[in-house]
Design an enzyme around this catalytic site. Structure first.
Site, PDB file in Angstrom:
ATOM      1  N   GLU A 277      -4.257   6.057   5.909  1.00  0.00           N
ATOM      2  CA  GLU A 277      -3.121   5.737   5.051  1.00  0.00           C
ATOM      3  C   GLU A 277      -1.840   6.321   5.663  1.00  0.00           C
ATOM      4  O   GLU A 277      -1.856   7.410   6.219  1.00  0.00           O
ATOM      5  CB  GLU A 277      -3.355   6.339   3.667  1.00  0.00           C
ATOM      6  N   LYS A 337      -3.019  -1.380  -2.484  1.00  0.00           N
ATOM      7  CA  LYS A 337      -3.624  -0.351  -3.330  1.00  0.00           C
ATOM      8  C   LYS A 337      -3.511  -0.737  -4.802  1.00  0.00           C
ATOM      9  O   LYS A 337      -2.420  -0.997  -5.310  1.00  0.00           O
ATOM     10  CB  LYS A 337      -2.937   0.991  -3.067  1.00  0.00           C
ATOM     11  N   CYS A 392      -6.865   6.309  -0.363  1.00  0.00           N
ATOM     12  CA  CYS A 392      -6.628   7.646  -0.897  1.00  0.00           C
ATOM     13  C   CYS A 392      -7.368   7.917  -2.205  1.00  0.00           C
ATOM     14  O   CYS A 392      -8.575   7.861  -2.267  1.00  0.00           O
ATOM     15  CB  CYS A 392      -5.130   7.886  -1.029  1.00  0.00           C
TER      16      CYS A 392
END
Length: 531
Positions: A277, A337, A392
């Site tokens: 990321e 995301k 994440c």
């Protein structure tokens, strides 16, 4: 009450000790037991206070990394908020443990020295508490779950049965059994011949751990050779991306180093390369220099590359994405995301919270994606492979990791950036979540961070090629590809729903029983004798 407060604090600290970095996993069982003992025999409001104190003793040190560079206020706000859930659970634990209704259960369930139903109730309440805390407010914060303390332990093998909620239930049940055993012993040391019957909960707990240790976690299947790049950043902290081009250059440089080793025969040729990321915080779709640098790197390495990038879209917003590049093609697939982190990647009620601190303006303006990510990777020898990008904190959410597996993902790529948390336990805590997920989902995981801790995880939860913090590294390994669904994947959220429903039912029965007993206590003695 002082003694109970000390028990609650000790219980919360034990829970903290069970998480990485201390990672003393049996402490989680002790922590649950101490908090159960602290709330036994008090009213609901006393249980709330004890839960609040014990919760902060856990979350305060466990989540201390949230204030590393933004000060104490966000850390305290998050820790106290999370502690409120434990406080509410403590109130219900006190209610259930004092319920007189259980005395009416059959003798084997409710012996003279305490009902056996209480440990099960405590375990169900932990599942309910985590289910609520993991989903609200703003989508919840599923960090510091009991399940994550089992990473690298025998208990983690059970994740493939009922998933993370099931692991939480097992840890809490062991704690409930331990509390029952302690409570029995402190009533007075029994004669030797009756010691074993009174300590059966401890024996049962040891049996569960032993069975978990031998429970199979299959790792067979053809393997995919992967290369993951931990490029490092110029500086730790909130300003890690002040030199965004330098971050991108670091990852290009480390990939080129690995390519040279591959050409020299010192590293095997990968079928896939994964960057973390934020490895390109410069939008490569709008910045020609960044886009060209990535494309040339892909062409030099000669295999598909998954890049974590920040895109300046939609208009006026940004999106945290995974981009799949292929040689001679450029970007062929994109994943956005689905769960941006509140108070970090976006700021809910920004104008309101600005009254308390100007650090709210450090939060981003990210938008959420709405589709499960699934990249189809072409390989030269094994056909196509389905890889799920997980960005994440998404790794901590059950559905966001389970859904791509149900859609056919054979391997997961967890891309993360831990630079904003410095040299804290946050990286270790996140890696532990990926370890549990690997077993739960029956999938290999490429867990790659800009700064570490990174690792290649096989479906048995074992970490290979583990890296150190803030050190450039190239992780190379052959990871098993699996397509079979574990029981946890097939059942999905059903076990959690059933556990939550059972917890609510037990709480309702306890409340009704206590009210009934209270009304009976107000009757004249001669009438109570007839009821």
């Amino acid at each position: 009450m002082i003694r109970r407060l000390l028990l609650a604090i000790a219980g919360g600290l034990c829970l903290w000790l069970a998480f990485p970095g201390p990672a003393i996993w049996p402490a989680a069982i002790v922590g649950v037991a101490l908090m159960a003992l602290a709330t036994k025999g008090v009213r609901a409001r006393g249980g709330f206070l004890l839960g609040l104190v014990g919760g902060f003793a856990c979350f305060g040190p466990t989540l201390h990394w949230t204030g590393t560079y933004v000060g104490a206020l966000p850390w305290l706000a998050l820790s106290i908020t999370e502690s409120v859930y434990i406080a509410l659970m403590g109130a219900v634990c006190a209610l259930i443990q004092s319920a007189r209704r259980w005395e009416r259960l059959p003798q084997w369930l409710s012996p003279a020295d305490g009902p056996h139903v209480r440990p099960v109730a405590i375990a169900l309440l932990w599942v309910l508490q985590e289910a609520i805390r993991d989903s609200m407010p703003f989508g919840g914060f599923p960090w510091a779950r009991l399940a994550w303390t089992t990473a690298g332990t025998p208990l983690a093998h059970l994740a493939s049965i009922f998933g993370a909620p099931g692991l939480t239930f097992v840890v809490a049940l062991l704690g409930g059994w331990l509390a029952l055993a302690i409570d029995r012993v402190r009533r007075g040391m029994p004669p030797a011949r009756s010691l074993l019957p009174r300590l059966w909960p401890v024996v049962a707990g040891l049996a569960v751990v032993a069975l978990a240790a031998v429970y199979p976690t299959p790792t067979g299947g053809k393997k995919l050779q992967v290369l993951a790049i931990q490029g490092n950043v110029p500086t730790a902290g909130l300003d890690f991306n002040a030199q965004r081009r330098a971050v991108l250059d670091h990852h290009v440089k480390e990939t080129d180093k690995a390519a040279a080793l591959i050409k020299a025969g010192k590293l095997p040729q990968p079928a896939l390369v994964v960057w973390p990321e934020n490895s390109s915080d410069i939008d490569p779709t709008r910045n020609a220099d960044a886009g060209t640098e990535i494309v040339r790197t892909v062409d030099r390495i000669g295999v598909p590359l998954i890049v974590g990038a920040v895109l300046d879209q939609p208009v006026g917003h940004t999106s945290n994405t995974s981009l799949l590049y292929e040689p001679d093609k450029g970007i062929v697939a994109t994943y956005v995301k689905q769960h941006p982190v509140p108070f970090a990647e976006y700021m809910p009620y920004r104008s309101f919270f600005r009254h308390f601190t100007k650090t709210v303006d450090l939060a981003g303006n990210f938008v959420a994606g709405h589709r499960t990510g699934l990249f189809v990777i072409p390989t030269k020898t094994d056909g196509t492979v389905k890889v799920a990008p997980i960005i994440c904190f998404e790794v901590a959410y059950d559905s966001l990791t389970r859904n791509p597996v149900k859609d056919g993902a054979q391997i997961l790529a967890v891309q993360t950036n831990n630079a904003t948390f410095g040299y804290t336990a946050e990286s270790e805590q996140q890696l532990a979540i990926s370890q549990v997920r690997a077993i739960e989902l029956g999938r290999s995981i490429v867990h790659i961070s800009t700064v570490g801790v990174s690792g290649l995880i096989t479906p048995n939860g074992v970490v290979h090629d583990r890296t150190h913090l803030f050190t450039p590294a190239a992780l190379s390994g052959a990871l098993p590809l699996r397509s079979e669904e574990t029981l946890a994947v097939r059942l999905g959220a059903i076990p959690e729903w059933l556990a939550c429903a059972a917890a609510v039912l037990l709480a309702a029965l306890a409340l009704a029983g206590n009210r009934s007993s209270g009304r009976k206590a107000n009757l004249p003695e001669e009438v109570r004798a007839l009821v």
